[in-house]
Design a protein around this motif. Structure first.
Motif, PDB file in Angstrom:
ATOM      1  N   PHE A  67     -32.449 -25.512  -4.367  1.00 24.81           N
ATOM      2  CA  PHE A  67     -33.721 -25.158  -5.135  1.00 24.81           C
ATOM      3  C   PHE A  67     -33.578 -24.244  -6.130  1.00 24.81           C
ATOM      4  O   PHE A  67     -32.559 -22.989  -5.666  1.00 24.81           O
ATOM      5  N   SER A  68     -34.048 -24.211  -7.213  1.00 28.35           N
ATOM      6  CA  SER A  68     -33.894 -23.206  -8.224  1.00 28.35           C
ATOM      7  C   SER A  68     -35.357 -23.003  -9.117  1.00 28.35           C
ATOM      8  O   SER A  68     -35.813 -24.148  -9.413  1.00 28.35           O
ATOM      9  N   ILE A  69     -36.098 -21.544  -8.721  1.00 24.74           N
ATOM     10  CA  ILE A  69     -37.239 -21.342  -9.365  1.00 24.74           C
ATOM     11  C   ILE A  69     -36.863 -20.598 -10.864  1.00 24.74           C
ATOM     12  O   ILE A  69     -35.926 -19.968 -10.889  1.00 24.74           O
ATOM     13  N   SER A  70     -37.661 -20.857 -11.955  1.00 24.38           N
ATOM     14  CA  SER A  70     -37.698 -20.610 -13.300  1.00 24.38           C
ATOM     15  C   SER A  70     -39.057 -20.414 -13.768  1.00 24.38           C
ATOM     16  O   SER A  70     -40.019 -20.956 -13.292  1.00 24.38           O
ATOM     17  N   ARG A  71     -38.937 -19.862 -15.005  1.00 22.01           N
ATOM     18  CA  ARG A  71     -40.472 -19.723 -15.688  1.00 22.01           C
ATOM     19  C   ARG A  71     -40.213 -19.724 -17.111  1.00 22.01           C
ATOM     20  O   ARG A  71     -39.268 -19.076 -17.639  1.00 22.01           O
ATOM     21  N   ASP A  72     -41.149 -20.309 -17.823  1.00 22.34           N
ATOM     22  CA  ASP A  72     -41.358 -20.340 -19.155  1.00 22.34           C
ATOM     23  C   ASP A  72     -42.632 -19.511 -19.557  1.00 22.34           C
ATOM     24  O   ASP A  72     -43.670 -20.208 -19.407  1.00 22.34           O
ATOM     25  N   ASN A  73     -42.569 -18.323 -20.108  1.00 20.13           N
ATOM     26  CA  ASN A  73     -43.814 -17.492 -20.362  1.00 20.13           C
ATOM     27  C   ASN A  73     -44.733 -17.912 -21.464  1.00 20.13           C
ATOM     28  O   ASN A  73     -45.884 -17.749 -21.322  1.00 20.13           O
ATOM     29  N   ALA A  74     -43.846 -18.603 -22.405  1.00 18.05           N
ATOM     30  CA  ALA A  74     -44.371 -19.188 -23.691  1.00 18.05           C
ATOM     31  C   ALA A  74     -45.347 -20.478 -23.142  1.00 18.05           C
ATOM     32  O   ALA A  74     -46.355 -20.820 -24.006  1.00 18.05           O
ATOM     33  N   LYS A  75     -45.044 -21.223 -22.175  1.00 23.37           N
ATOM     34  CA  LYS A  75     -45.621 -22.222 -21.704  1.00 23.37           C
ATOM     35  C   LYS A  75     -46.699 -21.893 -20.291  1.00 23.37           C
ATOM     36  O   LYS A  75     -47.240 -23.041 -20.013  1.00 23.37           O
ATOM     37  N   ASN A  76     -46.768 -20.701 -20.338  1.00 19.02           N
ATOM     38  CA  ASN A  76     -47.427 -20.310 -18.976  1.00 19.02           C
ATOM     39  C   ASN A  76     -47.086 -21.316 -17.813  1.00 19.02           C
ATOM     40  O   ASN A  76     -47.991 -21.780 -16.722  1.00 19.02           O
ATOM     41  N   THR A  77     -45.960 -21.628 -17.460  1.00 17.47           N
ATOM     42  CA  THR A  77     -45.485 -22.508 -16.476  1.00 17.47           C
ATOM     43  C   THR A  77     -44.313 -22.066 -15.810  1.00 17.47           C
ATOM     44  O   THR A  77     -43.170 -21.511 -16.291  1.00 17.47           O
ATOM     45  N   VAL A  78     -44.300 -22.379 -14.284  1.00 19.94           N
ATOM     46  CA  VAL A  78     -43.115 -22.070 -13.336  1.00 19.94           C
ATOM     47  C   VAL A  78     -42.727 -23.398 -12.907  1.00 19.94           C
ATOM     48  O   VAL A  78     -43.465 -24.462 -12.751  1.00 19.94           O
ATOM     49  N   TYR A  79     -41.506 -23.499 -12.730  1.00 23.88           N
ATOM     50  CA  TYR A  79     -40.944 -24.701 -12.299  1.00 23.88           C
ATOM     51  C   TYR A  79     -40.324 -24.499 -10.966  1.00 23.88           C
ATOM     52  O   TYR A  79     -39.686 -23.433 -10.732  1.00 23.88           O
ATOM     53  N   LEU A  80     -40.000 -25.810 -10.267  1.00 22.81           N
ATOM     54  CA  LEU A  80     -39.025 -25.654  -8.991  1.00 22.81           C
ATOM     55  C   LEU A  80     -38.430 -26.835  -8.924  1.00 22.81           C
ATOM     56  O   LEU A  80     -38.561 -28.089  -8.966  1.00 22.81           O
ATOM     57  N   GLN A  81     -36.954 -26.539  -9.538  1.00 26.78           N
ATOM     58  CA  GLN A  81     -35.901 -27.715  -9.444  1.00 26.78           C
ATOM     59  C   GLN A  81     -35.479 -27.872  -7.966  1.00 26.78           C
ATOM     60  O   GLN A  81     -34.877 -27.030  -7.260  1.00 26.78           O
TER      61      GLN A  81
END
Length: 117
Positions: A67-81
């Motif tokens: 698993f890999s967690i990441s964030r895009d602050n411009a989109k106010n979004t966190v992801y979990l791949q």
């Protein structure tokens, strides 16, 4: 007014992949620690992954390397791949936001992930 909304869950075969998304509103997203948890009935909720405001990451041993967690602050979004999924990954996955290590979490409503052949 704080709202966290997860998406991307579903049914996937063992060995497959999914990407979960969590979009936040009502918070200064870039300042918050973001977490992914998972829970199955009658079991304790498990912290799966964490990402800090400085993009530092931490993973549970059970998902490390998959698993890999990441964030895009411009989109106010966190992801979990999620890759190389196993049946034991089946759970409801929740995102959470906290301003510090000791703060109360804000929680999303959860999204179901089912890994089955």
């Amino acid at each position: 007014q704080v709202q966290l909304v997860e998406s991307g869950g579903g049914l996937v075969q063992p060995g497959g992949s999914l990407r979960l998304s969590c979009t936040a509103s009502g918070i200064a997203f870039n300042m918050y620690i973001m977490d992914w948890y998972r829970q199955v009935p009658e079991k304790q909720r498990e912290l799966v992954a964490t990402i800090t405001s400085g993009d530092g990451t931490k993973y549970a041993d059970s998902v490390k390397g998959r698993f890999s967690i990441s964030r895009d602050n411009a989109k106010n979004t966190v992801y979990l791949q999620m890759n190389s999924l196993k049946p034991e990954d089946t759970a409801v996955y929740y995102c959470a936001a906290r301003i510090s290590q000791y703060a109360q979490n804000f929680w999303g409503q959860g999204t179901q992930v089912t890994v089955s052949s």
